[in-house]
Design an enzyme around this catalytic site. Structure first.
Site, PDB file in Angstrom:
ATOM      1  N   CYS A 130      28.216 -40.343 -14.778  1.00  0.00           N
ATOM      2  CA  CYS A 130      27.348 -39.506 -15.566  1.00  0.00           C
ATOM      3  C   CYS A 130      27.194 -40.289 -16.909  1.00  0.00           C
ATOM      4  CB  CYS A 130      28.321 -38.411 -15.891  1.00  0.00           C
ATOM      5  SG  CYS A 130      30.097 -38.898 -16.665  1.00  0.00           S
ATOM      6  N   ASP A 184      34.057 -42.511  -9.334  1.00  0.00           N
ATOM      7  CA  ASP A 184      33.409 -41.447 -10.147  1.00  0.00           C
ATOM      8  C   ASP A 184      34.205 -41.194 -11.498  1.00  0.00           C
ATOM      9  OD1 ASP A 184      32.063 -39.099 -10.865  1.00  0.00           O
ATOM     10  OD2 ASP A 184      32.929 -37.818  -9.546  1.00  0.00           O
ATOM     11  N   GLU A 193      23.102 -38.205 -14.115  1.00  0.00           N
ATOM     12  CA  GLU A 193      23.762 -38.479 -13.217  1.00  0.00           C
ATOM     13  C   GLU A 193      23.319 -39.661 -12.315  1.00  0.00           C
ATOM     14  OE1 GLU A 193      27.014 -36.919 -13.517  1.00  0.00           O
ATOM     15  OE2 GLU A 193      28.070 -37.923 -11.783  1.00  0.00           O
TER      16      GLU A 193
HETATM   17  C1  LIG Z   1      34.072 -37.407 -13.593  1.00  0.00           C
HETATM   18  S1  LIG Z   1      35.658 -36.737 -13.153  1.00  0.00           S
HETATM   19  C2  LIG Z   1      35.362 -37.090 -11.366  1.00  0.00           C
HETATM   20  C3  LIG Z   1      36.090 -35.825 -10.476  1.00  0.00           C
HETATM   21  C4  LIG Z   1      35.537 -35.761  -9.062  1.00  0.00           C
HETATM   22  N1  LIG Z   1      35.290 -37.083  -8.457  1.00  0.00           N
HETATM   23  C5  LIG Z   1      34.731 -34.624  -8.693  1.00  0.00           C
HETATM   24  O1  LIG Z   1      33.570 -35.001  -8.469  1.00  0.00           O
HETATM   25  O2  LIG Z   1      34.935 -33.496  -9.014  1.00  0.00           O
HETATM   26  C6  LIG Z   1      36.572 -37.884 -13.315  1.00  0.00           C
HETATM   27  C7  LIG Z   1      38.149 -37.778 -13.171  1.00  0.00           C
HETATM   28  O3  LIG Z   1      38.914 -39.121 -13.434  1.00  0.00           O
HETATM   29  C8  LIG Z   1      40.375 -38.592 -13.875  1.00  0.00           C
HETATM   30  N2  LIG Z   1      40.560 -39.763 -14.569  1.00  0.00           N
HETATM   31  C9  LIG Z   1      40.300 -40.203 -16.011  1.00  0.00           C
HETATM   32  N3  LIG Z   1      41.153 -41.412 -16.034  1.00  0.00           N
HETATM   33  C10 LIG Z   1      41.897 -41.514 -14.980  1.00  0.00           C
HETATM   34  C11 LIG Z   1      42.610 -42.913 -14.751  1.00  0.00           C
HETATM   35  N4  LIG Z   1      42.893 -43.826 -15.600  1.00  0.00           N
HETATM   36  N5  LIG Z   1      42.857 -43.030 -13.369  1.00  0.00           N
HETATM   37  C12 LIG Z   1      42.751 -41.744 -12.501  1.00  0.00           C
HETATM   38  N6  LIG Z   1      41.845 -40.763 -12.928  1.00  0.00           N
HETATM   39  C13 LIG Z   1      41.685 -40.647 -14.146  1.00  0.00           C
HETATM   40  C14 LIG Z   1      39.927 -37.058 -14.737  1.00  0.00           C
HETATM   41  O4  LIG Z   1      41.290 -36.771 -14.805  1.00  0.00           O
HETATM   42  C15 LIG Z   1      38.902 -36.793 -13.710  1.00  0.00           C
HETATM   43  O5  LIG Z   1      39.402 -35.809 -12.948  1.00  0.00           O
END
Ligand SMILES: C[S@@+](CC[C@H](N)C(=O)[O-])C[C@H]1O[C@@H](n2cnc3c(N)ncnc32)[C@H](O)[C@@H]1O
Length: 229
Positions: free
Chosen positions: A188, A161, A221
């Site tokens: 998304c 995600d 999405e």
């Molecule tokens: C679209 S959100 C999804 C959050 C969760 N799966 C949900 O449904 O609520 C993307 C998440 O990826 C994290 N993120 C962004 N870059 C990342 C990286 N390089 N490694 C791990 N997490 C990351 C962000 O902080 C965010 O919490």
């Protein structure tokens, strides 16, 4: 929850917020002094409570100002139910935020490892896990690509995600090497999702569903199930 991102660590609102605070559950002042247009920052004052709680099918999620949570709860719940129905075995949930998918899918999995880069979100995810008394989930604060590079071959289901920008190319290479039986890809951004799917060469697309997570906007999405060829 309504937060104000300001460029100086000062509360200049004074009594102007008095009535407003009656209307919201949580409000914080966050500091972001760069030029970028951001919706997060260092929390320097909690005006009210500092978190909200959302409940999905009996699972309570605490959500704090800097941690991601889907803004359309009704659609998110439909998607999480679908993800639950597709989850099997040892599961890796990349980009796990406050643990929303990891905790929701836990009852269908042998174990779930959630990987998230924002420490505040990981701390909240761990609190959410404890509050819901879910034993087979653990959360790791790490860059998703770095984690997958080091941990090949240990998972049956991979849940993805990523943020709107999609995944790095090297991440797709590591996923192909890891070769989990199934990949559940929530996105998304249909454009980056399409590009990523093309590079996951060892997989069939079983289905792709679109969810109207952002009504009245051009955004959509998608949820895709990929299984190994
Ligand atoms: C679209 S959100 C999804 C959050 C969760 N799966 C949900 O449904 O609520 C993307 C998440 O990826 C994290 N993120 C962004 N870059 C990342 C990286 N390089 N490694 C791990 N997490 C990351 C962000 O902080 C965010 O919490």
């Amino acid at each position: 929850m309504v937060n104000f991102v300001v460029s100086k660590p000062e509360n200049r609102f004074g009594f102007a917020l008095y009535d407003f605070l009656e209307e919201v559950d949580s409000s914080s002042l966050l500091l972001s002094d760069g030029v970028a247009d951001l919706n997060y920052g260092d929390i320097f004052q909690t005006l009210k409570k500092g978190f909200i709680t959302e409940t999905f099918d009996g699972i309570d999620y605490m959500i704090t100002p800097n941690s991601f949570f889907q803004s359309n709860s009704e659609m998110a719940l439909q998607m999480y139910r679908k993800i639950l129905s597709l989850t099997r075995g040892r599961t890796l949930d990349l980009y796990s935020g406050v643990g929303s998918i990891s905790l929701f899918a836990a009852s269908a999995a042998d174990s779930v490892t959630g990987v998230e880069v924002v420490q505040e979100a990981v701390d909240v995810a761990e609190r959410n896990r404890e509050n819901n008394e879910i034993e087979n989930v653990n959360f790791i604060c790490a860059d998703a690509a770095a984690y997958v590079k080091e941990n090949t071959g240990k998972f049956d289901t991979l849940i993805l995600d990523p943020p709107r920008g999609g995944m790095e190319q090297k991440m797709l290479k590591y996923i192909n090497e890891m070769a989990p039986e199934r990949i559940i890809y929530m996105s998304c951004n249909p454009v980056t999702c399409r590009d990523d799917l093309k590079l996951l060469e060892g997989y069939n697309i079983d289905f792709l569903e679109a969810y109207d997570m952002f009504p009245q906007t051009p955004h959509v999405e998608t949820l895709t199930l990929l299984t190994k060829k």
